[in-house]
Design a protein around this motif. Structure first.
Motif, PDB file in Angstrom:
ATOM      1  N   ASP A 131      -6.450  -5.001  -2.726  1.00 54.79           N
ATOM      2  CA  ASP A 131      -5.364  -4.870  -1.760  1.00 54.79           C
ATOM      3  C   ASP A 131      -5.295  -6.063  -0.817  1.00 54.79           C
ATOM      4  N   GLN A 132      -6.465  -6.578  -0.432  1.00 54.98           N
ATOM      5  CA  GLN A 132      -6.506  -7.706   0.504  1.00 54.98           C
ATOM      6  C   GLN A 132      -6.189  -9.036  -0.171  1.00 54.98           C
ATOM      7  N   ASN A 191     -10.710  -1.340  -5.041  1.00 55.07           N
ATOM      8  CA  ASN A 191      -9.308  -1.385  -4.633  1.00 55.07           C
ATOM      9  C   ASN A 191      -9.069  -2.084  -3.308  1.00 55.07           C
ATOM     10  N   PHE A 192      -9.951  -1.832  -2.308  1.00 51.79           N
ATOM     11  CA  PHE A 192      -9.651  -2.427  -1.014  1.00 51.79           C
ATOM     12  C   PHE A 192      -9.791  -3.944  -1.019  1.00 51.79           C
ATOM     13  N   TYR A 193     -10.584  -4.500  -1.942  1.00 51.90           N
ATOM     14  CA  TYR A 193     -10.611  -5.955  -2.092  1.00 51.90           C
ATOM     15  C   TYR A 193      -9.341  -6.445  -2.796  1.00 51.90           C
ATOM     16  N   LEU A 230       0.794  -1.224   0.000  1.00 50.61           N
ATOM     17  CA  LEU A 230       0.000   0.000   0.000  1.00 50.61           C
ATOM     18  C   LEU A 230       0.828   1.275   0.000  1.00 50.61           C
ATOM     19  N   ARG A 232      -0.201   5.140   0.794  1.00 50.35           N
ATOM     20  CA  ARG A 232      -1.628   5.230   1.109  1.00 50.35           C
ATOM     21  C   ARG A 232      -1.904   4.941   2.580  1.00 50.35           C
TER      22      ARG A 232
END
Length: 205
Positions: A52-53, A48-50, A5, A8
């Motif tokens: 990223d995970q 994006n947050f999915y 990340l 961010r």
């Protein structure tokens, strides 16, 4: 996480960390459903947050059976055991903080072809609240410090991305006739439940 990340992620000074350490008054948990998660470096999720995970969100057991009954929203399945698991996870991970379940509920589709009697007879929502409240009660017996529970929601309302097409309320709002309000079966069940009439409330007519 820092490698993936980069800038961010927020940066905290040592003074910030000390100021924040053990300072929460309670955890507010919005919980509606549960899914299985698998590792996926190149998953189909656009958000994006999915990505990223690096996860894949799965709504089926290995044998193909769905994780629970389907509500109106594509993401919402009735999975009562999920709330017990997340409540226990929070308690075990964060030294058993005070928890309030600040949102919990399910939606129906806004279907103008149904009669008023049909839309008020929300048996699935009754099953939802019976299952989820029983799971919260079990978590309390497990030792989790749950202090409050808020059903979502009292009234049908405007949903962020879905407008008036989804109805989460225990009370039906007639948008075409002066916003008149009609309690659904779930409202009567909840009223009986809160008055201690659990056995009577358990019967579905």
């Amino acid at each position: 996480m820092r490698e993936k990340l980069g800038n961010r992620l927020p940066k905290f000074s040592e003074e910030d960390k000390e100021l924040l350490r053990n300072t929460m008054d309670f955890v507010g948990l919005n919980q509606y459903t549960a899914r299985f998660i698998a590792h996926a470096t190149d998953g189909p999720e656009e958000v994006n947050f999915y990505k990223d995970q690096q996860i894949e969100i799965i709504a089926q057991w290995e044998g193909g059976e769905m994780i629970g009954e389907k509500a109106a929203s594509e993401w919402l399945y009735v999975v009562p055991w999920g709330i017990r698991k997340v409540l226990n996870y929070i308690a075990q991970t964060y030294n058993n903080p005070t928890i309030y379940v600040t949102e919990n509920g399910m939606d129906d589709e806004d279907d103008s072809s149904l009669t008023l009697h049909e839309v008020l007879d929300d048996k699935l929502r009754v099953r939802y609240f019976k299952g989820y409240l029983a799971a919260v009660a079990q978590a309390i017996k497990d030792g989790v410090d749950v202090r409050g529970y808020f059903a979502w929601s009292l009234l049908d309302n405007f949903e962020w991305a879905q407008g008036y097409t989804k109805r989460f309320g225990m009370v039906y709002v007639d948008y075409k006739n002066g916003l008149t309000r009609h309690p659904k079966s779930s409202a009567y069940w909840f009223s009986k439940f809160l008055k201690g009439g659990e056995n009577k409330a358990g019967k579905e007519n």
